[in-house]
Design a protein around this motif. Structure first.
Motif, PDB file in Angstrom:
ATOM      1  N   LEU A  24      -2.513  30.599 -14.359  1.00 49.27           N
ATOM      2  CA  LEU A  24      -3.401  30.746 -15.516  1.00 49.27           C
ATOM      3  C   LEU A  24      -2.708  31.516 -16.629  1.00 49.27           C
ATOM      4  O   LEU A  24      -2.811  31.163 -17.811  1.00 49.27           O
ATOM      5  N   PHE A  25      -1.955  32.540 -16.248  1.00 52.13           N
ATOM      6  CA  PHE A  25      -1.164  33.297 -17.219  1.00 52.13           C
ATOM      7  C   PHE A  25      -0.147  32.380 -17.891  1.00 52.13           C
ATOM      8  O   PHE A  25       0.018  32.397 -19.102  1.00 52.13           O
ATOM      9  N   GLY A  26       0.550  31.572 -17.091  1.00 48.23           N
ATOM     10  CA  GLY A  26       1.522  30.626 -17.641  1.00 48.23           C
ATOM     11  C   GLY A  26       0.875  29.592 -18.542  1.00 48.23           C
ATOM     12  O   GLY A  26       1.431  29.218 -19.584  1.00 48.23           O
ATOM     13  N   PHE A  27      -0.294  29.115 -18.166  1.00 48.54           N
ATOM     14  CA  PHE A  27      -1.047  28.159 -18.976  1.00 48.54           C
ATOM     15  C   PHE A  27      -1.322  28.743 -20.364  1.00 48.54           C
ATOM     16  O   PHE A  27      -1.068  28.108 -21.385  1.00 48.54           O
ATOM     17  N   ALA A  28      -1.832  29.975 -20.380  1.00 46.71           N
ATOM     18  CA  ALA A  28      -2.132  30.640 -21.654  1.00 46.71           C
ATOM     19  C   ALA A  28      -0.860  30.992 -22.415  1.00 46.71           C
ATOM     20  O   ALA A  28      -0.795  30.857 -23.641  1.00 46.71           O
ATOM     21  N   PHE A  29       0.150  31.445 -21.701  1.00 45.75           N
ATOM     22  CA  PHE A  29       1.423  31.847 -22.292  1.00 45.75           C
ATOM     23  C   PHE A  29       2.061  30.680 -23.044  1.00 45.75           C
ATOM     24  O   PHE A  29       2.542  30.836 -24.162  1.00 45.75           O
ATOM     25  N   LEU A  30       2.066  29.509 -22.430  1.00 42.96           N
ATOM     26  CA  LEU A  30       2.633  28.328 -23.093  1.00 42.96           C
ATOM     27  C   LEU A  30       1.838  27.960 -24.342  1.00 42.96           C
ATOM     28  O   LEU A  30       2.414  27.533 -25.339  1.00 42.96           O
ATOM     29  N   LEU A  34       4.563  28.215 -27.121  1.00 43.95           N
ATOM     30  CA  LEU A  34       5.012  26.841 -27.368  1.00 43.95           C
ATOM     31  C   LEU A  34       3.785  25.953 -27.570  1.00 43.95           C
ATOM     32  O   LEU A  34       3.413  25.176 -26.701  1.00 43.95           O
ATOM     33  N   PRO A  35       3.144  26.083 -28.726  1.00 43.23           N
ATOM     34  CA  PRO A  35       1.888  25.351 -28.939  1.00 43.23           C
ATOM     35  C   PRO A  35       2.049  23.835 -28.904  1.00 43.23           C
ATOM     36  O   PRO A  35       1.071  23.125 -28.688  1.00 43.23           O
ATOM     37  N   ASP A  36       3.260  23.319 -29.066  1.00 41.67           N
ATOM     38  CA  ASP A  36       3.473  21.873 -29.028  1.00 41.67           C
ATOM     39  C   ASP A  36       3.621  21.330 -27.603  1.00 41.67           C
ATOM     40  O   ASP A  36       3.770  20.122 -27.425  1.00 41.67           O
ATOM     41  N   THR A  37       3.599  22.206 -26.609  1.00 43.07           N
ATOM     42  CA  THR A  37       3.717  21.765 -25.218  1.00 43.07           C
ATOM     43  C   THR A  37       2.492  20.942 -24.853  1.00 43.07           C
ATOM     44  O   THR A  37       1.364  21.301 -25.179  1.00 43.07           O
ATOM     45  N   SER A  38       2.728  19.845 -24.156  1.00 42.30           N
ATOM     46  CA  SER A  38       1.624  18.944 -23.810  1.00 42.30           C
ATOM     47  C   SER A  38       0.669  19.599 -22.810  1.00 42.30           C
ATOM     48  O   SER A  38       1.051  20.502 -22.056  1.00 42.30           O
ATOM     49  N   ASP A  39      -0.542  19.109 -22.821  1.00 42.41           N
ATOM     50  CA  ASP A  39      -1.536  19.599 -21.870  1.00 42.41           C
ATOM     51  C   ASP A  39      -1.120  19.308 -20.432  1.00 42.41           C
ATOM     52  O   ASP A  39      -1.429  20.076 -19.525  1.00 42.41           O
ATOM     53  N   MET A  40      -0.417  18.202 -20.225  1.00 43.02           N
ATOM     54  CA  MET A  40       0.051  17.862 -18.871  1.00 43.02           C
ATOM     55  C   MET A  40       0.989  18.946 -18.341  1.00 43.02           C
ATOM     56  O   MET A  40       0.900  19.318 -17.168  1.00 43.02           O
ATOM     57  N   VAL A  41       1.872  19.452 -19.178  1.00 42.96           N
ATOM     58  CA  VAL A  41       2.796  20.507 -18.747  1.00 42.96           C
ATOM     59  C   VAL A  41       2.020  21.782 -18.455  1.00 42.96           C
ATOM     60  O   VAL A  41       2.275  22.455 -17.445  1.00 42.96           O
ATOM     61  N   ARG A  42       1.068  22.109 -19.292  1.00 42.44           N
ATOM     62  CA  ARG A  42       0.268  23.327 -19.068  1.00 42.44           C
ATOM     63  C   ARG A  42      -0.485  23.248 -17.748  1.00 42.44           C
ATOM     64  O   ARG A  42      -0.482  24.198 -16.963  1.00 42.44           O
ATOM     65  N   TRP A  43      -1.143  22.124 -17.513  1.00 40.02           N
ATOM     66  CA  TRP A  43      -1.873  21.953 -16.257  1.00 40.02           C
ATOM     67  C   TRP A  43      -0.903  21.936 -15.080  1.00 40.02           C
ATOM     68  O   TRP A  43      -1.220  22.431 -13.990  1.00 40.02           O
ATOM     69  N   TRP A  48       1.381  24.345 -10.353  1.00 38.81           N
ATOM     70  CA  TRP A  48       2.648  24.743  -9.735  1.00 38.81           C
ATOM     71  C   TRP A  48       2.529  26.104  -9.061  1.00 38.81           C
ATOM     72  O   TRP A  48       2.892  26.281  -7.899  1.00 38.81           O
ATOM     73  N   TYR A  49       2.026  27.089  -9.802  1.00 42.82           N
ATOM     74  CA  TYR A  49       1.953  28.434  -9.246  1.00 42.82           C
ATOM     75  C   TYR A  49       0.875  28.556  -8.183  1.00 42.82           C
ATOM     76  O   TYR A  49       0.999  29.371  -7.255  1.00 42.82           O
ATOM     77  N   THR A  50      -0.166  27.736  -8.268  1.00 45.11           N
ATOM     78  CA  THR A  50      -1.143  27.684  -7.180  1.00 45.11           C
ATOM     79  C   THR A  50      -0.461  27.155  -5.919  1.00 45.11           C
ATOM     80  O   THR A  50      -0.679  27.672  -4.820  1.00 45.11           O
ATOM     81  N   THR A  51       0.388  26.150  -6.083  1.00 37.41           N
ATOM     82  CA  THR A  51       1.133  25.603  -4.953  1.00 37.41           C
ATOM     83  C   THR A  51       2.122  26.618  -4.399  1.00 37.41           C
ATOM     84  O   THR A  51       2.305  26.707  -3.172  1.00 37.41           O
ATOM     85  N   VAL A  52       2.760  27.383  -5.255  1.00 35.15           N
ATOM     86  CA  VAL A  52       3.642  28.455  -4.774  1.00 35.15           C
ATOM     87  C   VAL A  52       2.831  29.409  -3.895  1.00 35.15           C
ATOM     88  O   VAL A  52       3.292  29.824  -2.820  1.00 35.15           O
ATOM     89  N   GLY A  53       1.624  29.738  -4.320  1.00 36.28           N
ATOM     90  CA  GLY A  53       0.755  30.589  -3.512  1.00 36.28           C
ATOM     91  C   GLY A  53       0.442  29.978  -2.158  1.00 36.28           C
ATOM     92  O   GLY A  53       0.470  30.658  -1.127  1.00 36.28           O
ATOM     93  N   VAL A  54       0.157  28.684  -2.138  1.00 36.56           N
ATOM     94  CA  VAL A  54      -0.122  27.996  -0.871  1.00 36.56           C
ATOM     95  C   VAL A  54       1.092  28.079   0.060  1.00 36.56           C
ATOM     96  O   VAL A  54       0.946  28.370   1.251  1.00 36.56           O
ATOM     97  N   LEU A  91      14.936  22.745 -12.603  1.00 37.57           N
ATOM     98  CA  LEU A  91      15.627  21.454 -12.619  1.00 37.57           C
ATOM     99  C   LEU A  91      14.766  20.363 -13.257  1.00 37.57           C
ATOM    100  O   LEU A  91      15.277  19.506 -13.978  1.00 37.57           O
ATOM    101  N   PHE A  92      13.472  20.391 -13.005  1.00 37.74           N
ATOM    102  CA  PHE A  92      12.570  19.377 -13.554  1.00 37.74           C
ATOM    103  C   PHE A  92      12.264  19.591 -15.033  1.00 37.74           C
ATOM    104  O   PHE A  92      12.115  18.633 -15.776  1.00 37.74           O
ATOM    105  N   ALA A  93      12.112  20.836 -15.426  1.00 37.83           N
ATOM    106  CA  ALA A  93      11.618  21.142 -16.782  1.00 37.83           C
ATOM    107  C   ALA A  93      12.626  21.957 -17.574  1.00 37.83           C
ATOM    108  O   ALA A  93      12.240  22.841 -18.351  1.00 37.83           O
ATOM    109  N   TYR A  94      13.898  21.678 -17.418  1.00 37.95           N
ATOM    110  CA  TYR A  94      14.952  22.468 -18.033  1.00 37.95           C
ATOM    111  C   TYR A  94      14.788  22.576 -19.548  1.00 37.95           C
ATOM    112  O   TYR A  94      14.858  23.671 -20.110  1.00 37.95           O
ATOM    113  N   GLU A  95      14.574  21.460 -20.227  1.00 36.01           N
ATOM    114  CA  GLU A  95      14.501  21.460 -21.697  1.00 36.01           C
ATOM    115  C   GLU A  95      13.325  22.295 -22.203  1.00 36.01           C
ATOM    116  O   GLU A  95      13.464  23.079 -23.141  1.00 36.01           O
ATOM    117  N   MET A  96      12.162  22.121 -21.574  1.00 30.29           N
ATOM    118  CA  MET A  96      10.985  22.881 -21.995  1.00 30.29           C
ATOM    119  C   MET A  96      11.202  24.375 -21.768  1.00 30.29           C
ATOM    120  O   MET A  96      10.872  25.199 -22.619  1.00 30.29           O
TER     121      MET A  96
END
Length: 147
Positions: A24-30, A34-43, A48-54, A91-96
């Protein structure tokens, strides 16, 4: 009290919740930096971090390496999971991530490499592992499913 006995369910609940909060912090931080980041990346970051928790929660059942037998305390295994997952994310999101580091630290910043997110993942894993272990237990203290 809810967290008085070790439980795999509690461990997963705590780990997923802490991971979700980081996401959630990362979602808001982006959204802010980086306001031009797509909603797909934010979600994706939120999930991602929920999965890290799992994953940190799941690995908490092992206090020894299952094959090699060496000890794996929570402060070792949780950062390893977090850093590995963020290595894959990099590796997946290097450019962003490179764009984000440029915005945060400038063109000549010392923390310009997106691979700094590997260290960030280790920190996130450490925090998740701490709370999951403190509140949910670990290893043999966790009851076997169905008992």
């Amino acid at each position: 009290m809810m967290f008085s006995k070790p439980s795999l369910t509690k461990r997963f609940l705590v780990a997923k919740t802490v991971g979700f909060l980081f996401g959630l912090f990362g979602f808001a931080f982006l959204t802010i930096f980086l306001p031009d980041t797509s909603d797909m990346v934010r979600w994706g970051i939120l999930c991602w971090y929920t999965t890290v928790g799992v994953l940190v929660g799941a690995v908490g059942v092992y206090t020894k390496h299952p094959i090699l037998g060496f000890p794996m305390p929570w402060w070792f295994r949780a950062p390893m999971i977090g850093s590995w997952m963020n290595f894959v994310l990099t590796l997946f999101a290097y450019e962003m991530l490179a764009d984000l580091m440029l915005v945060l630290f400038g063109e000549n910043g010392s923390l310009q490499s997106p691979f700094w997110f590997v260290a960030e993942g280790a920190f996130v894993g450490l925090v998740i592992g701490y709370f999951a272990t403190k509140l949910g237990g670990e290893g043999e203290a966790l009851p076997v499913l169905g008992s």
